[in-house]
Design a protein around this motif. Structure first.
Motif, PDB file in Angstrom:
ATOM      1  N   SER A   1       0.838  -1.196   0.000  1.00 16.21           N
ATOM      2  CA  SER A   1       0.000   0.000   0.000  1.00 16.21           C
ATOM      3  C   SER A   1       0.877   1.251   0.000  1.00 16.21           C
ATOM      4  CB  SER A   1      -0.925   0.006   1.214  1.00 16.21           C
ATOM      5  OG  SER A   1      -0.161   0.036   2.417  1.00 16.21           O
ATOM      6  N   LYS A   2       0.269   2.370  -0.345  1.00 21.52           N
ATOM      7  CA  LYS A   2       0.977   3.649  -0.375  1.00 21.52           C
ATOM      8  C   LYS A   2       0.266   4.650   0.527  1.00 21.52           C
ATOM      9  CE  LYS A   2       2.517   5.340  -4.270  1.00 21.52           C
ATOM     10  NZ  LYS A   2       2.546   5.835  -5.654  1.00 21.52           N
ATOM     11  N   THR A   3       1.048   5.508   1.120  1.00 21.71           N
ATOM     12  CA  THR A   3       0.513   6.643   1.875  1.00 21.71           C
ATOM     13  C   THR A   3       0.773   7.907   1.074  1.00 21.71           C
ATOM     14  OG1 THR A   3       0.852   5.596   4.030  1.00 21.71           O
ATOM     15  CG2 THR A   3       0.715   7.997   3.980  1.00 21.71           C
ATOM     16  N   THR A   4      -0.274   8.686   0.865  1.00 18.72           N
ATOM     17  CA  THR A   4      -0.167   9.923   0.082  1.00 18.72           C
ATOM     18  C   THR A   4      -0.616  11.090   0.941  1.00 18.72           C
ATOM     19  OG1 THR A   4      -0.639   8.719  -1.956  1.00 18.72           O
ATOM     20  CG2 THR A   4      -0.876  11.107  -2.020  1.00 18.72           C
ATOM     21  N   LYS A   5       0.197  12.120   1.012  1.00 19.89           N
ATOM     22  CA  LYS A   5      -0.133  13.326   1.757  1.00 19.89           C
ATOM     23  C   LYS A   5      -0.640  14.386   0.789  1.00 19.89           C
ATOM     24  CE  LYS A   5      -0.185  16.248   5.260  1.00 19.89           C
ATOM     25  NZ  LYS A   5      -1.129  16.106   6.391  1.00 19.89           N
ATOM     26  N   ILE A   6      -1.867  14.839   1.021  1.00 19.42           N
ATOM     27  CA  ILE A   6      -2.492  15.833   0.153  1.00 19.42           C
ATOM     28  C   ILE A   6      -2.882  17.044   0.992  1.00 19.42           C
ATOM     29  CG2 ILE A   6      -4.483  16.315  -1.332  1.00 19.42           C
ATOM     30  CD1 ILE A   6      -4.467  13.402  -2.152  1.00 19.42           C
ATOM     31  N   ILE A   7      -2.579  18.213   0.506  1.00 14.84           N
ATOM     32  CA  ILE A   7      -2.930  19.461   1.186  1.00 14.84           C
ATOM     33  C   ILE A   7      -3.953  20.212   0.340  1.00 14.84           C
ATOM     34  CG2 ILE A   7      -2.077  21.692   1.996  1.00 14.84           C
ATOM     35  CD1 ILE A   7       0.571  20.405   2.602  1.00 14.84           C
ATOM     36  N   GLU A   8      -5.036  20.606   0.975  1.00 13.35           N
ATOM     37  CA  GLU A   8      -6.048  21.403   0.285  1.00 13.35           C
ATOM     38  C   GLU A   8      -5.508  22.805   0.028  1.00 13.35           C
ATOM     39  OE1 GLU A   8      -8.936  20.258  -0.784  1.00 13.35           O
ATOM     40  OE2 GLU A   8      -8.496  18.269   0.042  1.00 13.35           O
ATOM     41  N   LEU A   9      -5.795  23.335  -1.154  1.00 11.97           N
ATOM     42  CA  LEU A   9      -5.358  24.679  -1.501  1.00 11.97           C
ATOM     43  C   LEU A   9      -6.234  25.715  -0.792  1.00 11.97           C
ATOM     44  CD1 LEU A   9      -4.717  24.168  -5.304  1.00 11.97           C
ATOM     45  CD2 LEU A   9      -3.021  24.243  -3.477  1.00 11.97           C
ATOM     46  N   ALA A  10      -5.626  26.775  -0.337  1.00 16.73           N
ATOM     47  CA  ALA A  10      -6.356  27.822   0.381  1.00 16.73           C
ATOM     48  C   ALA A  10      -7.106  28.718  -0.590  1.00 16.73           C
ATOM     49  CB  ALA A  10      -5.391  28.657   1.221  1.00 16.73           C
ATOM     50  N   ARG A  11      -8.380  28.906  -0.315  1.00 21.73           N
ATOM     51  CA  ARG A  11      -9.235  29.847  -1.049  1.00 21.73           C
ATOM     52  C   ARG A  11      -9.261  29.591  -2.549  1.00 21.73           C
ATOM     53  NH1 ARG A  11      -6.576  32.633   2.812  1.00 21.73           N
ATOM     54  NH2 ARG A  11      -5.014  33.394   1.359  1.00 21.73           N
ATOM     55  N   ARG A  12      -9.140  28.324  -2.939  1.00 18.55           N
ATOM     56  CA  ARG A  12      -9.285  27.980  -4.340  1.00 18.55           C
ATOM     57  C   ARG A  12      -9.611  26.493  -4.447  1.00 18.55           C
ATOM     58  NH1 ARG A  12      -3.517  27.777  -7.387  1.00 18.55           N
ATOM     59  NH2 ARG A  12      -4.815  26.572  -8.823  1.00 18.55           N
ATOM     60  N   ASP A  13     -10.110  26.108  -5.611  1.00 19.78           N
ATOM     61  CA  ASP A  13     -10.471  24.708  -5.809  1.00 19.78           C
ATOM     62  C   ASP A  13      -9.227  23.834  -5.928  1.00 19.78           C
ATOM     63  OD1 ASP A  13     -13.117  25.433  -5.864  1.00 19.78           O
ATOM     64  OD2 ASP A  13     -13.190  25.606  -8.063  1.00 19.78           O
ATOM     65  N   GLY A  14      -9.419  22.571  -5.551  1.00 23.01           N
ATOM     66  CA  GLY A  14      -8.360  21.588  -5.769  1.00 23.01           C
ATOM     67  C   GLY A  14      -7.446  21.404  -4.572  1.00 23.01           C
ATOM     68  N   SER A  15      -6.459  20.555  -4.774  1.00 22.17           N
ATOM     69  CA  SER A  15      -5.475  20.233  -3.738  1.00 22.17           C
ATOM     70  C   SER A  15      -4.170  19.871  -4.424  1.00 22.17           C
ATOM     71  CB  SER A  15      -5.974  19.075  -2.869  1.00 22.17           C
ATOM     72  OG  SER A  15      -6.243  17.945  -3.676  1.00 22.17           O
ATOM     73  N   VAL A  16      -3.133  19.678  -3.635  1.00 20.18           N
ATOM     74  CA  VAL A  16      -1.830  19.345  -4.194  1.00 20.18           C
ATOM     75  C   VAL A  16      -1.231  18.192  -3.387  1.00 20.18           C
ATOM     76  CG1 VAL A  16      -0.635  21.070  -2.780  1.00 20.18           C
ATOM     77  CG2 VAL A  16       0.436  20.231  -4.876  1.00 20.18           C
ATOM     78  N   GLN A  17      -0.666  17.239  -4.111  1.00 19.67           N
ATOM     79  CA  GLN A  17       0.018  16.128  -3.462  1.00 19.67           C
ATOM     80  C   GLN A  17       1.438  16.556  -3.138  1.00 19.67           C
ATOM     81  OE1 GLN A  17      -0.186  12.059  -5.192  1.00 19.67           O
ATOM     82  NE2 GLN A  17       2.046  12.054  -5.003  1.00 19.67           N
ATOM     83  N   VAL A  18       1.816  16.449  -1.863  1.00 20.07           N
ATOM     84  CA  VAL A  18       3.132  16.907  -1.441  1.00 20.07           C
ATOM     85  C   VAL A  18       4.060  15.761  -1.055  1.00 20.07           C
ATOM     86  CG1 VAL A  18       2.281  19.155  -0.686  1.00 20.07           C
ATOM     87  CG2 VAL A  18       2.315  17.247   0.933  1.00 20.07           C
ATOM     88  N   TYR A  19       3.498  14.555  -0.878  1.00 27.92           N
ATOM     89  CA  TYR A  19       4.344  13.478  -0.376  1.00 27.92           C
ATOM     90  C   TYR A  19       3.651  12.138  -0.600  1.00 27.92           C
ATOM     91  CZ  TYR A  19       6.871  10.605   3.050  1.00 27.92           C
ATOM     92  OH  TYR A  19       7.599   9.629   3.655  1.00 27.92           O
ATOM     93  N   GLU A  20       4.432  11.116  -0.936  1.00 32.85           N
ATOM     94  CA  GLU A  20       3.906   9.764  -0.980  1.00 32.85           C
ATOM     95  C   GLU A  20       5.019   8.778  -0.675  1.00 32.85           C
ATOM     96  OE1 GLU A  20       2.280   8.842  -4.799  1.00 32.85           O
ATOM     97  OE2 GLU A  20       4.233   8.567  -5.738  1.00 32.85           O
ATOM     98  N   LYS A  21       4.624   7.631  -0.118  1.00 35.96           N
ATOM     99  CA  LYS A  21       5.612   6.610   0.201  1.00 35.96           C
ATOM    100  C   LYS A  21       4.939   5.241   0.201  1.00 35.96           C
ATOM    101  CE  LYS A  21       5.312   6.439   5.273  1.00 35.96           C
ATOM    102  NZ  LYS A  21       5.187   4.983   5.426  1.00 35.96           N
ATOM    103  N   PHE A  22       5.740   4.205  -0.059  1.00 31.81           N
ATOM    104  CA  PHE A  22       5.268   2.835   0.071  1.00 31.81           C
ATOM    105  C   PHE A  22       5.385   2.423   1.539  1.00 31.81           C
ATOM    106  CE2 PHE A  22       6.432   2.816  -4.459  1.00 31.81           C
ATOM    107  CZ  PHE A  22       5.268   2.276  -4.989  1.00 31.81           C
TER     108      PHE A  22
END
Length: 257
Positions: free
Chosen positions: A28-49
């Motif tokens: 499995s993988k762990t993915t860190k996602i941060i929601e963007l402030a005051r706008r649509d969408g999010s950004v993936q900042v980190y992932e690991k097995f």
């Protein structure tokens, strides 16, 4: 034909038979996602097995009730084994998960099963990958230009983390500091070492464990320790010296998800 063994005990011959395993699955993988402030969408900042759990099931068969109990006891003793190797062999081709523990064992047997029992076992691997015992030399050559790009191929299905050796054969100047930069240009994972280099210096980089040495001296280079995804890759090395002859070598075991 598929076989499995753990801590030197063959689980696929004699009294033991493996009928099913999920060892062919990916971790499995762990993915860190941060929601963007005051706008649509999010950004993936980190992932690991993540570490790996492998399920194995099958049956145990003895020649008598006491013989079956002895085989069951042998399997139970594997719960006490120190970290060992779990080996999956398919048509003579082995994959090994090192540093593995048997974490759970269930054995089922009803009153009519005098010489037969079923089992399921759970193995825990600290690492998400297996190895097949094969290592590749990605490159082994001299470089004399200020900037060099060396192509190679990463085998396996897990990112390549090589042991990199850089030997300073000759360098000018050798009495003032200069900088050597090397790594993966595709991901901008580059390490930078600044010091007074002299002929005979050997830089050793263990990219998986993130350790760097010059000779026996542990150093702390600036930047990111590089890795390369499977397939075609490029190693880049450059420096600020006037002239240089460096011997660069990278060796990496094949790793598999």
């Amino acid at each position: 034909m598929i076989g499995m063994s753990f801590a030197g005990v063959d689980l696929s011959s004699g009294k033991f038979t493996v009928t099913e395993t999920d060892a062919f699955s990916a971790p499995s993988k762990t993915t860190k996602i941060i929601e963007l402030a005051r706008r649509d969408g999010s950004v993936q900042v980190y992932e690991k097995f993540n570490s790996r759990t492998i399920e194995v099931s099958g049956y145990i068969k003895g020649t008598s009730g006491l013989d079956l109990r002895a085989a069951m006891d042998q399997m139970k003793r594997l719960l006490l084994s120190p970290k060992s190797s779990l080996v999956l062999t398919e048509d003579g081709y082995p994959l090994t998960w090192d540093q593995t523990k048997m974490r759970n064992l269930n054995i089922s047997r009803d009153q009519t099963q005098v010489t037969y029992a079923t089992f399921s076992a759970e193995f825990f691997s600290q690492q998400p990958f297996a190895v097949d015992g094969v290592s590749d030399t990605w490159f082994d050559q001299d470089v004399t230009a200020a900037t060099n790009s060396i192509p190679f191929v990463v085998n396996g299905t897990y990112p390549g983390y090589p042991i990199i050796d850089i030997t300073v054969t000759a360098i000018n100047p050798n009495d003032t500091e200069t900088t050597i930069v090397f790594g993966n240009p595709a991901t901008s994972q580059l390490l930078e070492i600044t010091r007074i280099f002299k002929a005979g210096d050997i830089i050793n980089i263990d990219t998986l464990n993130r350790r760097a040495f010059i000779g026996t001296e542990l150093i702390s280079p600036d930047g990111q320790f590089p890795a390369w995804v499977p397939g075609a890759g490029t190693f880049e090395i450059s420096d600020l010296a006037t002239t240089r002859t460096l011997h660069v070598k990278a060796v990496a075991p094949r790793r598999y998800l």
